[in-house]
Enzyme design. Structure first.
Site, PDB file in Angstrom:
ATOM      1  N   LYS A 115       0.805  -1.218   0.000  1.00  0.00           N
ATOM      2  CA  LYS A 115       0.000   0.000   0.000  1.00  0.00           C
ATOM      3  C   LYS A 115       0.840   1.271   0.000  1.00  0.00           C
ATOM      4  O   LYS A 115       0.508   2.263  -0.650  1.00  0.00           O
ATOM      5  CB  LYS A 115      -0.961  -0.010   1.188  1.00  0.00           C
ATOM      6  N   ARG A 291      -5.501  -7.902 -10.318  1.00  0.00           N
ATOM      7  CA  ARG A 291      -6.079  -9.184 -10.727  1.00  0.00           C
ATOM      8  C   ARG A 291      -7.532  -8.959 -11.109  1.00  0.00           C
ATOM      9  O   ARG A 291      -8.050  -7.855 -11.002  1.00  0.00           O
ATOM     10  CB  ARG A 291      -6.017 -10.187  -9.576  1.00  0.00           C
TER      11      ARG A 291
END
Length: 490
Positions: A115, A291
């Site tokens: 992150k 993804r």
């Protein structure tokens, strides 16, 4: 690319294989011992046993997965979601073995998988961020200093985290040391990395994500948003597209920001950029998922684009066949995740055999699943049985169709979250669109659901009584008129 190995199981493996077959591509399934008779194994052209039931001995063993591809002559590997889908090491291993990884490049996976690294990567691309610190820390003293600068409440988040693990809301300085310790401990346990960062806690946010698609020729588009605000323990459980609160201007701004995020890491393939939207409709970058998302079907339905097909085409080096101007939103789609969990018992996992499994059918109803009647629900994997998706010309139609589909979906042998899904779809806050990520906390409890059950039973009993009395009256009238026949006989 004539043959693809799908490095996953269950509904997502089956869903990828269906598109591959439609494209004339042969498929290879991989499976663990417990999944030997699963639908995805039966559907594939070939199947390779990976190992024992635990994913650490089967689906997560990179060498075995790659060897399965090489031994069957598969030219590409599609990872689905979960398992190895966001593992940069695996993506590189696939490439190093001369096989095409149907997904982004290892660099993008690595950067966006952290992150803080993701925030660093996009900071020069004019992406709005939640106020906070942009470096990982483990020092409580430093955390106190940062928290006071940012202002309470704050959110402690694991740098390598996801799914709500290593995440704590802190409302005061006194709470901070204990919550920091808990977040670090949970992060170490879940990810092997205890570093955390601190940001301002947005009190009543909506969780909005943007689907992006990029090819290897520099073309990047977004396919609009998904509303993912109905969550339980920071996990999405109900998703829809489009969001009921975005104006065309905000939608455009968020879409353009998502495209810039993709460009910041040279993204290739299908990905999702996640944002928080506050009560004043300001949006902030959260992270990027590198993804296919669980909730991708709602985007497919409103855009008319098969995202798996696009993933495969991009992996083959093809250009996107459409531009941003070609894309538009048509209709409304809604998805609920159906888990083998007991809605009335704090969502405890429910294991057993599917003694009854009847799929809902009809126009506007889509079911992505990987189970059949008579199958056992294994304890080794995520308890999601299926994704139930409905599509209508507007939100009201999609919601009503979902309520109908839930009623037609018959599952016995395990408890499921279907009653919870119905509760959400019928709740005034959801129907009105006036909700945020606290929906479950604010409105749901097992007692509420039990009360709904009791009300439905009472209504059913009253209807039954009414019908009984009507039938009784008809019989009485019939008998009375029949007395003439008896009189004539005498």
């Amino acid at each position: 690319m004539k043959k693809v190995l799908v490095a996953n199981r269950g509904e997502i493996a089956l869903r990828v294989m269906k598109t591959a077959r439609k494209m004339g591509i042969k498929t290879v399934a991989v499976y663990s011992e417990v999944d030997r008779h699963s639908p995805h194994v039966k559907f594939a052209d070939e199947a390779v046993l990976l190992g024992k039931a635990p994913s650490s001995e089967s689906y997560l063993v990179m060498d075995i997965v790659i060897e399965a591809a090489k031994s069957t002559g598969a030219e590409g590997i599609h990872p689905g979601y979960g398992f190895l889908s966001e593992n940069a090491t695996f993506a590189k291993m696939v490439e190093d073995n001369g096989i095409t990884f149907i997904g982004p490049k290892p660099h993008a996976i690595k950067v966006m998988g952290d992150k803080l690294a993701a925030k660093e990567a996009v900071k020069d691309y004019d992406i709005p961020m939640v106020p906070g610190i942009e470096e990982a820390i483990t020092d409580v003293k430093l955390a106190k200093k940062i928290a006071q600068e940012v202002g309470f409440p704050i959110l402690i988040k694991a740098s390598a985290g996801g799914g709500g693990k290593g995440m704590r809301i802190v409302n005061s300085l006194e709470e901070l040391p204990e919550q920091m310790e808990r977040a670090i401990s949970e992060a170490v346990s879940a990810f092997g990395d205890g570093s955390v960062f601190i940001e301002k806690y947005v009190g009543s946010p909506r969780h909005i994500e943007i689907q992006v698609l990029a090819d290897t020729h520099g073309n990047v588009v977004h396919l609009f948003e998904r509303e993912c605000s109905v969550q339980r323990r920071h996990q999405k459980v109900v998703e829809e597209a489009p969001s009921s609160v975005l104006t065309p201007e905000i939608r455009k701004a968020m879409g353009e920001a998502a495209v810039r995020v993709a460009k910041a890491c040279d993204y290739v393939g299908a990905g999702t950029v996640e944002f928080l939207l506050d009560e004043n409709k300001n949006f902030y970058f959260l992270e990027m998922n590198t993804r296919l998302q669980v909730e991708h079907p709602v985007t497919e339905l409103i855009s008319g684009v098969d995202l798996v097909e696009q993933q495969i085409k991009v992996a083959r080096g093809e250009r996107l066949e459409f531009t941003q101007e070609d894309l538009k939103i048509t209709g409304h789609a809604l998805e609920i995740r159906v888990y083998a969990e007991d809605s009335l018992d704090n969502f405890m996992p429910s294991i057993g055999t599917l003694s009854v499994y009847t799929r809902p059918e009809g126009k506007g109803i889509r079911l992505d699943d990987g189970f059949e009647e008579g199958m056992e629900v294994p304890i080794h994997y995520d308890p999601m049985l299926s994704k139930l998706i409905t599509y209508g010309k507007n939100r009201e139609e999609a919601v009503q169709l979902m309520i109908q589909a839930i009623g037609d979906y018959k599952i016995e042998g395990v408890a499921t979250t279907l009653p919870f899904g119905k509760f959400v779809c019928e709740h005034e806050a959801f129907v009105s669109g006036n909700f945020d990520t606290h929906f479950v906390k604010d409105y749901y409890s097992p007692e509420q659901l039990k009360a709904e059950y009791a009300k439905e039973k009472e209504i059913a009993a009253l209807v039954g009584l009414h019908l009984y009395l009507e039938d009784k009256e008809r019989l009485r009238v019939t008998n009375a008129s029949g007395s003439t026949w008896r009189k004539n006989r005498t």
